[in-house]
Design an enzyme around this catalytic site. Structure first.
Site, PDB file in Angstrom:
ATOM      1  N   CYS A 194       0.822  -1.219   0.000  1.00 29.47           N
ATOM      2  CA  CYS A 194       0.000   0.000   0.000  1.00 29.47           C
ATOM      3  C   CYS A 194       0.856   1.269   0.000  1.00 29.47           C
ATOM      4  O   CYS A 194       0.372   2.355  -0.307  1.00 29.47           O
ATOM      5  CB  CYS A 194      -0.937   0.010   1.196  1.00 29.47           C
ATOM      6  SG  CYS A 194      -2.079  -1.353   1.151  1.00 29.47           S
ATOM      7  N   HIS A 214      -3.267   6.998   2.177  1.00 26.97           N
ATOM      8  CA  HIS A 214      -3.695   5.725   1.601  1.00 26.97           C
ATOM      9  C   HIS A 214      -5.087   5.410   2.151  1.00 26.97           C
ATOM     10  O   HIS A 214      -5.356   5.592   3.332  1.00 26.97           O
ATOM     11  CB  HIS A 214      -2.696   4.628   1.980  1.00 26.97           C
ATOM     12  CG  HIS A 214      -3.222   3.250   1.706  1.00 26.97           C
ATOM     13  ND1 HIS A 214      -3.766   2.902   0.496  1.00 26.97           N
ATOM     14  CD2 HIS A 214      -3.321   2.140   2.494  1.00 26.97           C
ATOM     15  CE1 HIS A 214      -4.160   1.634   0.546  1.00 26.97           C
ATOM     16  NE2 HIS A 214      -3.909   1.156   1.751  1.00 26.97           N
ATOM     17  N   ASN A 241     -10.090  -0.322  -0.740  1.00 30.47           N
ATOM     18  CA  ASN A 241      -8.626  -0.298  -0.619  1.00 30.47           C
ATOM     19  C   ASN A 241      -8.003  -0.800  -1.919  1.00 30.47           C
ATOM     20  O   ASN A 241      -8.057  -1.994  -2.210  1.00 30.47           O
ATOM     21  CB  ASN A 241      -8.201  -1.179   0.567  1.00 30.47           C
ATOM     22  CG  ASN A 241      -6.689  -1.186   0.775  1.00 30.47           C
ATOM     23  OD1 ASN A 241      -5.926  -0.748  -0.082  1.00 30.47           O
ATOM     24  ND2 ASN A 241      -6.257  -1.698   1.918  1.00 30.47           N
TER      25      ASN A 241
HETATM   26  N1  ACO Z   1     -18.686  -8.454   8.188  1.00 33.13           N
HETATM   27  C1  ACO Z   1     -19.155  -8.713   9.433  1.00 33.13           C
HETATM   28  N2  ACO Z   1     -18.349  -9.069  10.448  1.00 33.13           N
HETATM   29  C2  ACO Z   1     -17.028  -9.134  10.197  1.00 33.13           C
HETATM   30  C3  ACO Z   1     -16.490  -8.880   8.937  1.00 33.13           C
HETATM   31  C4  ACO Z   1     -17.375  -8.514   7.898  1.00 33.13           C
HETATM   32  N3  ACO Z   1     -16.958  -8.237   6.651  1.00 33.13           N
HETATM   33  N4  ACO Z   1     -15.152  -9.032   8.983  1.00 33.13           N
HETATM   34  C5  ACO Z   1     -14.848  -9.381  10.248  1.00 33.13           C
HETATM   35  N5  ACO Z   1     -15.984  -9.452  10.991  1.00 33.13           N
HETATM   36  C6  ACO Z   1     -16.130  -9.784  12.411  1.00 33.13           C
HETATM   37  C7  ACO Z   1     -14.973 -10.572  12.960  1.00 33.13           C
HETATM   38  O1  ACO Z   1     -15.126 -11.950  12.716  1.00 33.13           O
HETATM   39  C8  ACO Z   1     -15.053 -10.232  14.431  1.00 33.13           C
HETATM   40  O2  ACO Z   1     -16.051 -11.029  15.010  1.00 33.13           O
HETATM   41  P1  ACO Z   1     -15.857 -11.630  16.506  1.00 33.13           P
HETATM   42  O3  ACO Z   1     -15.753 -10.434  17.392  1.00 33.13           O
HETATM   43  O4  ACO Z   1     -17.098 -12.439  16.704  1.00 33.13           O
HETATM   44  O5  ACO Z   1     -14.593 -12.437  16.456  1.00 33.13           O
HETATM   45  C9  ACO Z   1     -15.551  -8.794  14.451  1.00 33.13           C
HETATM   46  O6  ACO Z   1     -16.146  -8.566  13.153  1.00 33.13           O
HETATM   47  C10 ACO Z   1     -14.463  -7.783  14.691  1.00 33.13           C
HETATM   48  O7  ACO Z   1     -13.342  -8.097  13.856  1.00 33.13           O
HETATM   49  P2  ACO Z   1     -12.034  -7.222  13.834  1.00 33.13           P
HETATM   50  O8  ACO Z   1     -11.068  -7.814  12.855  1.00 33.13           O
HETATM   51  O9  ACO Z   1     -11.546  -7.006  15.232  1.00 33.13           O
HETATM   52  O10 ACO Z   1     -12.628  -5.858  13.258  1.00 33.13           O
HETATM   53  P3  ACO Z   1     -11.939  -4.462  13.119  1.00 33.13           P
HETATM   54  O11 ACO Z   1     -12.761  -3.438  13.789  1.00 33.13           O
HETATM   55  O12 ACO Z   1     -10.472  -4.506  13.451  1.00 33.13           O
HETATM   56  O13 ACO Z   1     -12.078  -4.176  11.548  1.00 33.13           O
HETATM   57  C11 ACO Z   1     -10.671  -4.225   9.580  1.00 33.13           C
HETATM   58  C12 ACO Z   1     -11.446  -5.041  10.621  1.00 33.13           C
HETATM   59  C13 ACO Z   1     -11.676  -3.390   8.814  1.00 33.13           C
HETATM   60  C14 ACO Z   1      -9.942  -5.167   8.665  1.00 33.13           C
HETATM   61  C15 ACO Z   1      -9.664  -3.293  10.299  1.00 33.13           C
HETATM   62  O14 ACO Z   1      -8.971  -4.012  11.268  1.00 33.13           O
HETATM   63  C16 ACO Z   1      -8.674  -2.640   9.366  1.00 33.13           C
HETATM   64  O15 ACO Z   1      -9.019  -1.792   8.560  1.00 33.13           O
HETATM   65  N6  ACO Z   1      -7.363  -2.960   9.509  1.00 33.13           N
HETATM   66  C17 ACO Z   1      -6.269  -2.302   8.813  1.00 33.13           C
HETATM   67  C18 ACO Z   1      -6.185  -2.617   7.382  1.00 33.13           C
HETATM   68  C19 ACO Z   1      -4.959  -1.966   6.781  1.00 33.13           C
HETATM   69  O16 ACO Z   1      -4.602  -0.847   7.071  1.00 33.13           O
HETATM   70  N7  ACO Z   1      -4.252  -2.681   5.930  1.00 33.13           N
HETATM   71  C20 ACO Z   1      -3.023  -2.164   5.395  1.00 33.13           C
HETATM   72  C21 ACO Z   1      -3.062  -2.025   3.985  1.00 33.13           C
HETATM   73  S1  ACO Z   1      -3.692  -3.439   3.114  1.00 33.13           S
HETATM   74  C22 ACO Z   1      -2.464  -3.965   2.018  1.00 33.13           C
HETATM   75  O17 ACO Z   1      -1.309  -3.730   2.182  1.00 33.13           O
HETATM   76  C23 ACO Z   1      -2.952  -4.776   0.796  1.00 33.13           C
END
Ligand code: ACO
Length: 325
Positions: free
Chosen positions: A112, A252, A282
């Site tokens: 990214c 980003h 993304n």
């Molecule tokens: N729909 C519904 N529920 C979901 C989904 C979905 N699409 N995805 C995950 N959940 C659930 C999980 O299973 C979890 O359930 P549980 O509590 O029963 O276990 C709950 O939602 C919370 O999951 P988290 O992973 O803790 O959710 P979070 O608030 O952290 O959001 C996300 C997830 C959006 C991925 C976030 O962590 C994020 O944006 N992370 C950073 C991403 C990033 O910056 N990446 C870098 C660049 S990417 C690259 O280089 C290609």
């Protein structure tokens, strides 16, 4: 001598995949995706398109905006984690499609942060005189490397491309600071286990769905917020300016909550932050040049403005650039 962005261009595929479409594919909801990520819809490439096709469209627009032809370019750098194929580079295929016969072309994988990595390399080529006019592209087709049964990643990743043309300038303008960083100790936060030399694709790999991008989202989130704020703050300090002097921050587009948290920590009002994650999701290395082109088209950037680019991604990699437009 400094390096200056003289034009921008971008391209996103026509097909729109909405959160409601995803509700029919995996156990998710429009509400969850919107609240947790800020994404409402994203673009998905047509089956006949490859990454270099998206890069081509973005490049043509950037060339047109600068009144140039592909023959005027002597350096092509494509930032991508999703090239057309492992060999040759997407940049060489793009060079052929553009007819950019006077250029040297290569890819950079900074995930990214890829666009800032590529811009940093182009800046060095320009500053040393090794290049007179560079075409720098961020292009991704993440949809081809997405596990469409994994709700934790498939709601995030998408396709698109953005391009800029970089030229030398003797004036006090252009790229003032560009700093890139990496820390391989967290390589497994975001990775694609199979498809490389370590784990070639076999039937077993396909069965285990290891040939798709995996992400430890929550851990990545925490490091991203802290690191982005620190790198932007360090860049401002290095330039001797405050965040209030910034006209626009172009981050980003990984998650609206990461962007909002970064803006808050930097005391930057959201009006000064470019956000289009709601439309495109993304797009990894493509997100900053797409956002930059949109900001440019919308008249959000004027000559002399201070614009900050900042990114964080797989590797881990991160970086920032302060540009006097
Ligand atoms: N729909 C519904 N529920 C979901 C989904 C979905 N699409 N995805 C995950 N959940 C659930 C999980 O299973 C979890 O359930 P549980 O509590 O029963 O276990 C709950 O939602 C919370 O999951 P988290 O992973 O803790 O959710 P979070 O608030 O952290 O959001 C996300 C997830 C959006 C991925 C976030 O962590 C994020 O944006 N992370 C950073 C991403 C990033 O910056 N990446 C870098 C660049 S990417 C690259 O280089 C290609």
């Amino acid at each position: 001598m400094k390096a200056r962005i003289v034009s921008t261009g971008s391209y996103v595929p026509e097909k729109i995949l909405t959160n409601h479409d995803l509700e029919k594919m995996v156990e998710t909801s429009d509400e969850w995706i919107t609240e947790r990520t800020g994404i409402k819809e994203r673009r998905i490439a047509a089956p006949e398109q490859a990454t270099s096709d998206l890069a081509f469209e973005a490049s043509i627009k950037a060339l047109k905006n600068a009144n140039l032809t592909a023959k005027d370019i002597d350096l092509i750098i494509v930032a991508t984690v999703s090239p057309d194929m492992l060999v040759p580079s997407a940049a060489c295929i793009l060079q052929m499609k553009l007819g950019a016969s006077n250029a040297v072309a290569f890819d950079i994988n900074g995930a990214c942060t890829g666009f800032i990595y590529a811009l940093s390399v182009a800046e060095k080529f320009i500053k040393t005189g090794a290049s007179k006019r560079a075409l720098v592209i961020g292009a991704e087709m993440l949809s081809r490397f997405t596990d469409w049964t994994d709700r934790s990643t498939c709601v995030l990743l998408a396709d698109g491309a953005g391009a800029v043309i970089v030229e030398p300038t003797k004036k006090d303008e252009g790229i003032q600071i560009i700093d890139i960083f990496s820390d391989g100790t967290m390589w497994d936060f975001i990775h694609m286990p199979a498809g490389g030399s370590q784990m070639p694709v076999t039937e077993d790999v396909i069965k285990k769905r290891l040939n798709f991008i995996k992400m430890r989202g929550n851990e990545t989130f925490k490091v991203a917020v802290k690191t982005l704020e620190e790198v932007v703050d360090a860049t401002l300090k290095k330039a001797g300016i405050t965040s209030s002097e910034l006209s626009l921050l172009v981050p980003h587009q990984a998650n609206i909550r990461i962007i909002q948290a970064m803006a808050k920590r930097l005391s930057l009002p959201m009006e000064k932050v470019m956000v289009n994650i709601n439309k495109y999701g993304n797009t990894s290395a493509a997100s900053i040049p797409i956002a930059l082109d949109e900001a440019n088209e919308q008249g959000k950037i004027k000559r002399g403005d201070y614009v900050m680019l900042a990114a964080f991604g797989a590797g881990l990699t991160w970086g920032a650039s302060l540009i006097k437009w």
